[in-house]
Design an enzyme around this catalytic site. Sequence first.
Site, PDB file in Angstrom:
ATOM      1  N   LYS A 268       0.869  -1.185   0.000  1.00 29.52           N
ATOM      2  CA  LYS A 268       0.000   0.000   0.000  1.00 29.52           C
ATOM      3  C   LYS A 268       0.892   1.217   0.000  1.00 29.52           C
ATOM      4  O   LYS A 268       2.041   1.161   0.458  1.00 29.52           O
ATOM      5  CB  LYS A 268      -0.880   0.017   1.255  1.00 29.52           C
ATOM      6  CG  LYS A 268      -2.150   0.835   1.098  1.00 29.52           C
ATOM      7  CD  LYS A 268      -3.224   0.037   0.381  1.00 29.52           C
ATOM      8  CE  LYS A 268      -4.505   0.795   0.212  1.00 29.52           C
ATOM      9  NZ  LYS A 268      -5.569  -0.085  -0.283  1.00 29.52           N
TER      10      LYS A 268
HETATM   11  P1  NAD Z   1     -13.705   7.537  -1.956  1.00 31.21           P
HETATM   12  O1  NAD Z   1     -12.753   8.618  -1.659  1.00 31.21           O
HETATM   13  O2  NAD Z   1     -14.240   7.412  -3.347  1.00 31.21           O
HETATM   14  O3  NAD Z   1     -14.987   7.648  -0.976  1.00 31.21           O
HETATM   15  C1  NAD Z   1     -14.867   7.806   0.408  1.00 31.21           C
HETATM   16  C2  NAD Z   1     -16.218   8.163   0.985  1.00 31.21           C
HETATM   17  O4  NAD Z   1     -16.090   8.265   2.397  1.00 31.21           O
HETATM   18  C3  NAD Z   1     -16.783   9.513   0.486  1.00 31.21           C
HETATM   19  O5  NAD Z   1     -18.164   9.400   0.256  1.00 31.21           O
HETATM   20  C4  NAD Z   1     -16.538  10.429   1.694  1.00 31.21           C
HETATM   21  O6  NAD Z   1     -17.465  11.488   1.761  1.00 31.21           O
HETATM   22  C5  NAD Z   1     -16.751   9.443   2.822  1.00 31.21           C
HETATM   23  N1  NAD Z   1     -16.202   9.938   4.095  1.00 31.21           N
HETATM   24  C6  NAD Z   1     -14.963  10.435   4.326  1.00 31.21           C
HETATM   25  N2  NAD Z   1     -14.863  10.840   5.609  1.00 31.21           N
HETATM   26  C7  NAD Z   1     -16.053  10.577   6.183  1.00 31.21           C
HETATM   27  C8  NAD Z   1     -16.591  10.780   7.492  1.00 31.21           C
HETATM   28  N3  NAD Z   1     -15.856  11.314   8.453  1.00 31.21           N
HETATM   29  N4  NAD Z   1     -17.873  10.382   7.733  1.00 31.21           N
HETATM   30  C9  NAD Z   1     -18.618   9.837   6.758  1.00 31.21           C
HETATM   31  N5  NAD Z   1     -18.171   9.621   5.498  1.00 31.21           N
HETATM   32  C10 NAD Z   1     -16.907   9.993   5.227  1.00 31.21           C
HETATM   33  O7  NAD Z   1     -13.006   6.196  -1.488  1.00 31.21           O
HETATM   34  P2  NAD Z   1     -13.328   4.699  -1.953  1.00 31.21           P
HETATM   35  O8  NAD Z   1     -12.441   4.362  -3.097  1.00 31.21           O
HETATM   36  O9  NAD Z   1     -14.808   4.534  -2.093  1.00 31.21           O
HETATM   37  O10 NAD Z   1     -12.778   3.875  -0.703  1.00 31.21           O
HETATM   38  C11 NAD Z   1     -13.526   3.712   0.502  1.00 31.21           C
HETATM   39  C12 NAD Z   1     -12.901   2.585   1.322  1.00 31.21           C
HETATM   40  O11 NAD Z   1     -12.875   1.394   0.537  1.00 31.21           O
HETATM   41  C13 NAD Z   1     -11.455   2.806   1.753  1.00 31.21           C
HETATM   42  O12 NAD Z   1     -11.270   2.153   2.996  1.00 31.21           O
HETATM   43  C14 NAD Z   1     -10.648   2.082   0.692  1.00 31.21           C
HETATM   44  O13 NAD Z   1      -9.364   1.699   1.154  1.00 31.21           O
HETATM   45  C15 NAD Z   1     -11.543   0.893   0.465  1.00 31.21           C
HETATM   46  N6  NAD Z   1     -11.358   0.221  -0.820  1.00 31.21           N
HETATM   47  C16 NAD Z   1     -11.500   0.859  -1.996  1.00 31.21           C
HETATM   48  C17 NAD Z   1     -11.359   0.156  -3.180  1.00 31.21           C
HETATM   49  C18 NAD Z   1     -11.569   0.799  -4.530  1.00 31.21           C
HETATM   50  O14 NAD Z   1     -11.559   0.064  -5.527  1.00 31.21           O
HETATM   51  N7  NAD Z   1     -11.826   2.086  -4.597  1.00 31.21           N
HETATM   52  C19 NAD Z   1     -11.027  -1.210  -3.161  1.00 31.21           C
HETATM   53  C20 NAD Z   1     -10.894  -1.848  -1.924  1.00 31.21           C
HETATM   54  C21 NAD Z   1     -11.066  -1.124  -0.765  1.00 31.21           C
END
Ligand code: NAD
Length: 440
Positions: A124
């Site tokens: 990561k």
């Molecule tokens: P993103 O940045 O697209 O979305 C994050 C979301 O979290 C947004 O809607 C934001 O408003 C919300 N958020 C942030 N702070 C917040 C708070 N304090 N309270 C409520 N909501 C809050 O990110 P993502 O790509 O959707 O990733 C989200 C999670 O999934 C992370 O843990 C990431 O590591 C994991 N993940 C993502 C992927 C991927 O393909 N994008 C794959 C595996 C895991």
Amino acid sequence: MTPRVRIPVELPSAKPLLPADPDSLFGMAVEAVNGACDIVKAPEYVRAILGQPKNELMVNFPVRRDDGSYEIFKGYRIQHNNILGPYKGGIRYHPEVSLDDVKALALWMTMKCALMRLPFGGAKGGVKVNTRDLSSNELMRLTRRFTSALGNHIGPDHDIPAPDVGTNAQIMDWMMDTYINTHTDGAHQGMVHVVTGKSVGCGGSEGREKATGQGICYVLSELLPEVNLKMSKLRFSLLGFGNVGAFTARALSAEGAKLIAAMDHAAALVNPDGLPIEELHQHVIDHGSLAGFKSAGTREVSPEEFYRTPTDVFIPAALERMIDEQKANWLDCRMVAEGGNGPTTPRGAEVLQRRGIVVLPAILCNAGGVTVSYLEWVQNKMGVHWDLQRVDHELHRTIVLAARRVRVAAHRYEVDLSRAAFGVAVEHLTDTYLRRGIFP
Ligand code: NAD
């Protein structure tokens, strides 16, 4: 005959002089691995190896701002383990990125790839930056400079980054282009597979953008019967409406499930008849958050009311450590499906367990992203481009088989699904260590 390997290693003392930091994400991740080692009776040396990343890289680099000034940024790349294949894991751009968190996320990648049976290790990376403070040109210069600082520490058969929070296909396109342009010998010119999650025009895969949400939907279809729930009647809530949240909502609603409540960093919304997902998604694209969204029957509520809204499955898809002890007590659901990584604190997890709420762990639930990243890498290596139907079929097959392995292990070891998932991953890693042995 099973090969026997005995290696004397110095293990961390069972009684540390200082109490462990209860908020350390890496500590939490190591706890889960230690629990899995106990369950599957892994050799002590496997526990010791998995308890630390193999390589920890920290870089500080300058970026020219649009006004001509320079700013120093800090970046990380943690390579946790590569016994199963090249290191693999996302790059995060966020002001809260820290060494401890990136180490935890890298360890979870090792577990996720092992559980999915992908030929990848775990890594990561991230840069401590608030992307909202940067123009598009500044973001490009930061990405290119960070990629050049990573140098030969990444590579298509060595360590393959992907998008995570705060990064997207555009950032991956710039990373790939920078890598190719800084490795100018002919051998590197076709190496678009140095990163995955690229745009389709730059060698990305069909279905990558929706992959994590689609994977959550496939996992739930397979495991909802464990708690006597049916997809067509499912009511769910989402914490986070970014890439994972929005595409999970779309995939589940296509199967007949209803999104009852959603919350992001700016607002929390509830609609007992179901939130209109396409309009919600468009609103977030246009305005950057859920704030200000209006539709018939939709109410804006406090965070507490959001957490207390009765639902079948609660899906955290935001950042780490969001479900603490208090929020775990507020939840009114049968199952928590971890869309985001490490959404629950250790004390929050204890409360969920005590209350009998079933937890589907992130290393299973959100593995759709890395699975389609693997499919992108394979397509790039073969010089082919598959259609969406083929990608979805491969994703479905891979993730459903993993979900079944977890269910079988839960019954065999008489543990919950979360512990079983880590157990399956550690079993596979152990088997590989036993076969390969330790160099020299
Ligand atoms: P993103 O940045 O697209 O979305 C994050 C979301 O979290 C947004 O809607 C934001 O408003 C919300 N958020 C942030 N702070 C917040 C708070 N304090 N309270 C409520 N909501 C809050 O990110 P993502 O790509 O959707 O990733 C989200 C999670 O999934 C992370 O843990 C990431 O590591 C994991 N993940 C993502 C992927 C991927 O393909 N994008 C794959 C595996 C895991």
